[in-house]
Design a protein around this motif. Structure first.
Motif, PDB file in Angstrom:
ATOM      1  N   UNK A 479       0.812  -1.209   0.000  1.00  0.00           N
ATOM      2  CA  UNK A 479       0.000   0.000   0.000  1.00  0.00           C
ATOM      3  C   UNK A 479       0.842   1.254   0.000  1.00  0.00           C
ATOM      4  N   UNK A 480       0.184   2.402  -0.158  1.00  0.00           N
ATOM      5  CA  UNK A 480      -1.263   2.587  -0.301  1.00  0.00           C
ATOM      6  C   UNK A 480      -1.745   2.301  -1.725  1.00  0.00           C
ATOM      7  N   UNK A 481      -3.062   2.152  -1.873  1.00  0.00           N
ATOM      8  CA  UNK A 481      -3.644   1.947  -3.196  1.00  0.00           C
ATOM      9  C   UNK A 481      -3.990   3.264  -3.868  1.00  0.00           C
ATOM     10  N   UNK A 482      -4.210   4.298  -3.083  1.00  0.00           N
ATOM     11  CA  UNK A 482      -4.411   5.640  -3.633  1.00  0.00           C
ATOM     12  C   UNK A 482      -3.487   6.603  -2.907  1.00  0.00           C
ATOM     13  N   UNK A 483      -2.898   7.502  -3.662  1.00  0.00           N
ATOM     14  CA  UNK A 483      -1.940   8.443  -3.090  1.00  0.00           C
ATOM     15  C   UNK A 483      -2.020   9.747  -3.857  1.00  0.00           C
ATOM     16  N   UNK A 484      -2.120  10.845  -3.128  1.00  0.00           N
ATOM     17  CA  UNK A 484      -2.096  12.182  -3.717  1.00  0.00           C
ATOM     18  C   UNK A 484      -1.070  13.018  -2.973  1.00  0.00           C
ATOM     19  N   UNK A 485      -0.168  13.644  -3.716  1.00  0.00           N
ATOM     20  CA  UNK A 485       0.864  14.492  -3.133  1.00  0.00           C
ATOM     21  C   UNK A 485       0.895  15.795  -3.915  1.00  0.00           C
ATOM     22  N   UNK A 486       0.924  16.914  -3.207  1.00  0.00           N
ATOM     23  CA  UNK A 486       1.057  18.224  -3.849  1.00  0.00           C
ATOM     24  C   UNK A 486       1.938  19.106  -2.979  1.00  0.00           C
ATOM     25  N   UNK A 487       2.519  20.109  -3.614  1.00  0.00           N
ATOM     26  CA  UNK A 487       3.354  21.108  -2.940  1.00  0.00           C
ATOM     27  C   UNK A 487       4.614  20.474  -2.345  1.00  0.00           C
ATOM     28  N   UNK A 488       5.215  19.571  -3.098  1.00  0.00           N
ATOM     29  CA  UNK A 488       6.552  19.091  -2.753  1.00  0.00           C
ATOM     30  C   UNK A 488       7.529  20.063  -3.397  1.00  0.00           C
ATOM     31  N   UNK A 489       8.229  20.833  -2.582  1.00  0.00           N
ATOM     32  CA  UNK A 489       9.011  21.969  -3.050  1.00  0.00           C
ATOM     33  C   UNK A 489      10.473  21.582  -3.211  1.00  0.00           C
ATOM     34  N   UNK A 490      11.005  21.779  -4.445  1.00  0.00           N
ATOM     35  CA  UNK A 490      12.418  21.571  -4.744  1.00  0.00           C
ATOM     36  C   UNK A 490      12.933  22.828  -5.432  1.00  0.00           C
ATOM     37  N   UNK A 491      13.775  23.578  -4.754  1.00  0.00           N
ATOM     38  CA  UNK A 491      14.203  24.864  -5.304  1.00  0.00           C
ATOM     39  C   UNK A 491      13.002  25.775  -5.480  1.00  0.00           C
ATOM     40  N   UNK A 492      12.852  26.336  -6.685  1.00  0.00           N
ATOM     41  CA  UNK A 492      11.700  27.205  -6.944  1.00  0.00           C
ATOM     42  C   UNK A 492      10.564  26.452  -7.613  1.00  0.00           C
ATOM     43  N   UNK A 493      10.683  25.142  -7.744  1.00  0.00           N
ATOM     44  CA  UNK A 493       9.660  24.335  -8.403  1.00  0.00           C
ATOM     45  C   UNK A 493       8.792  23.621  -7.379  1.00  0.00           C
ATOM     46  N   UNK A 494       7.532  23.522  -7.689  1.00  0.00           N
ATOM     47  CA  UNK A 494       6.596  22.757  -6.868  1.00  0.00           C
ATOM     48  C   UNK A 494       6.016  21.645  -7.716  1.00  0.00           C
ATOM     49  N   UNK A 495       6.065  20.435  -7.219  1.00  0.00           N
ATOM     50  CA  UNK A 495       5.545  19.317  -8.002  1.00  0.00           C
ATOM     51  C   UNK A 495       4.613  18.464  -7.161  1.00  0.00           C
ATOM     52  N   UNK A 496       3.890  17.609  -7.850  1.00  0.00           N
ATOM     53  CA  UNK A 496       2.974  16.713  -7.170  1.00  0.00           C
ATOM     54  C   UNK A 496       2.793  15.451  -7.973  1.00  0.00           C
ATOM     55  N   UNK A 497       2.121  14.493  -7.372  1.00  0.00           N
ATOM     56  CA  UNK A 497       1.853  13.236  -8.065  1.00  0.00           C
ATOM     57  C   UNK A 497       0.597  12.620  -7.492  1.00  0.00           C
TER      58      UNK A 497
END
Length: 577
Positions: A479-497
């Protein structure tokens, strides 16, 4: 609204603007909180509980006020609360009054001034004309609790309710009067995510018109796994800073937890762990504030300080800020080496890697700083490797970001020496609930460790902001079977998955929001699917080596995130079978 007691010690200012409590639907708002809860703002810590409300007001480790006792009309017994809801910077307490009236107590500790704001409103049979009696007991301003001055305030609970601002001893009345109208708690300034939920917040009275709490989505990292949100941990960590400066940046000291209703402030290794959680949680300014505070300690523990400095460089790439801390970091390295050469070294704390890994990480972080700093770090690392008799190749500490890993390569199973072992991170399910009474003495540290467990552990996030790169090693077996990630900050970039498992098929969506250039993503997924696997990037099937693992398989890809990618992983059905 008269007040009694020496005016030089406390002022009780009438406050007309209603205050809104934390939204009951927000994932970071805790309803039914048990035991003592801490609320921070304006350089203060307020300690509240469900039954009695505000029990103490602290400026750092010094108690300046409390408790606050509330009585209605001619009653002799204090009113007891029946429900407590807490959020960042404030609380709401529900009080059932005999006769059918319900009293609502709302409190906010704004960062704009060290002056808690409290407001009482009501529902049910009208209590108009019935006075509310407040009694505030204050400890002496020196922090000694042997003497207490008691101040009473009596005011009518009219249609608009009753509100006051409590100004602790030593504050200038007129200056504070200008700064507390209107109140803006920290969540308005720092916990609203790009205006998300603004209409909902304003329509519910929790936006700017209501004066207290932000929208339903907090700032910083947003992670939901199988329906369970990590927002509360992030906001609890953000509340570790007792206040902010004039530019809204968090300032020391930082709250670790509560012991017998009194705040405990973070220092040393615990402060380093809070900073690590802050960087993992997308709160770089908070992490830097903690690093700078730790570097300023007279006896900062060297390994945790160097570890936090290396992670600050990896997540943010803000080398000029790190260079300003070089004297403290150099002194920490010298101390580590001296201890190693004397043969007195002890295994590093479980929360931190071994010293050779820490120095390698830091050397990579300062690679572009010039001035021979990277070379000096590598020299210390090489000398430590000799002293520790490590089998680690001391001369190969070229920064981690310079070498891309071999995609699909299998990790070594040879146990690493103590000097080279990584940090030990328990899995997320090993943590007690954030608001469990057992976590109270180190509740903020508990939240920081939970964030690291998800980001460093289950997601395997390994940033390199200097080169605009992020590595993921998602552990999805079990697990998990569902996962949401946002606002993972690397330098000036913000990413999610996002990740979804349905009918044996994993679907990933990776995206970038903001940043001057696309991140280069090294994406590894360990999934509970046996080989062979079929991997699609967008609509194209890609041929990749599949690594057989216990309980599943592993695949690796590398690509620029410009600005999004979609990946599908499923079992391959071979012809004829």
């Amino acid at each position: 609204m008269p007040s009694s007691g020496p005016s030089a010690s406390i002022h009780l200012l009438p406050f007309a603007q209603p205050l809104a409590g934390p939204p009951a639907t927000a994932s970071w708002s805790v309803t039914g909180a048990e035991g003592s809860q801490a609320v921070t703002g304006g350089g203060l810590v307020g300690v509240v509980n469900r039954e009695d409300g505000l029990q103490g007001l602290w400026r750092g480790a010094v108690r300046v006020a409390g408790p606050l006792t509330l009585r209605l009309g001619s009653a002799t017994s204090p009113l007891a609360g029946t429900e407590l809801r807490v959020g960042p910077g404030g609380w709401e307490r529900r009080i059932s009054v005999p006769g059918g009236m319900i009293l609502f107590e709302r409190g906010v500790l704004p960062d704009s001034a060290p002056a808690p704001l409290l407001h009482w409103s009501w529902e049910g049979p009208s209590p108009e004309g019935e006075p509310v009696l407040l009694h505030l007991a204050l400890a002496a301003s020196t922090g000694e609790v042997s003497r207490q001055d008691v101040y009473g305030l009596e005011g009518p609970l009219g249609p608009d309710g009753l509100g006051v601002a409590l100004l602790p001893p030593g504050e200038e009345l007129e200056s504070l009067r200008r700064r507390i109208h209107p109140p803006h708690a920290r969540e308005l300034a720092r916990h609203r995510r790009g205006g998300a939920g603004r209409e909902e917040a304003e329509s519910s009275g929790s936006g700017p018109a209501g004066g207290s709490f932000g929208g339903p989505h907090p700032g910083g990292l947003h992670l939901v796994a199988d329906g369970r949100s990590l927002d509360r941990a992030g906001l609890m960590l953000a509340g570790a800073a007792l206040g902010t400066d004039g530019d809204g940046r968090p300032t020391a000291p930082f709250l670790l937890g509560l012991v017998e209703g009194a705040p405990v402030l973070a220092s040393g290794s615990a402060l380093a762990e809070l900073g690590l959680g802050a960087f993992c949680g997308g709160r770089a300014e908070l992490g830097w504030a903690m690093l700078e505070a730790l570097a300023g300690e007279d006896a900062a523990p060297p390994l945790p300080l160097l570890h936090l400095a290396g992670e600050a460089a990896a997540w943010t790439g803000a080398l000029p800020r790190l260079v300003r801390l070089r004297p403290a970091l150099d002194a920490a390295m010298d101390h580590l080496l001296e201890v190693a050469e004397d043969g007195e070294s002890t295994p590093p704390p479980a929360a931190h890697p071994g010293p050779l890994l820490v120095l390698e990480r830091l050397a990579g972080g300062v690679e572009r700083g010039g001035g021979g700093w990277r070379e000096a770090i590598l020299e210390v690392r090489q000398a430590m490797a000799r002293s520790l008799r490590s089998d680690s190749p001391a001369g190969s500490a070229a920064s981690k970001g310079v070498r891309l890993p071999v995609l699909g390569g299998s990790p070594s199973n040879v146990p690493a020496p103590e000097a080279d072992r990584p940090a030990h991170l328990p899995p997320p399910w090993a943590f007690a609930p954030l608001d469990a009474p057992v976590t109270a003495p180190r509740r903020t540290l508990h939240a920081a460790r939970l964030l690291r467990s998800w980001i460093e552990g289950r997601l395997g996030a390994d940033p390199d902001a200097r080169y605009g790169r992020l590595e993921f090693t998602l552990e999805l077996r079990g697990g998990p079977e569902t996962l949401e990630v946002d606002h993972l900050q690397v330098g000036d970039a913000r990413m999610g998955l996002s990740c979804r498992l349905a009918d044996g098929v994993f679907r990933f969506h990776l995206f970038q929001a903001g940043g001057r250039a696309p991140l280069t993503l090294v994406f590894r997924a360990r999934v509970p699917l046996a080989p062979p696997l079929k991997v699609r990037l967008a609509q194209e099937v890609v041929e990749l080596p599949v690594e057989p693992l216990e309980g599943g398989s592993g695949v690796s890809l590398q690509f620029p995130l410009d600005p999004e990618r979609r990946i599908v992983i499923e079992r391959s059905v071979e012809e004829g079978r």
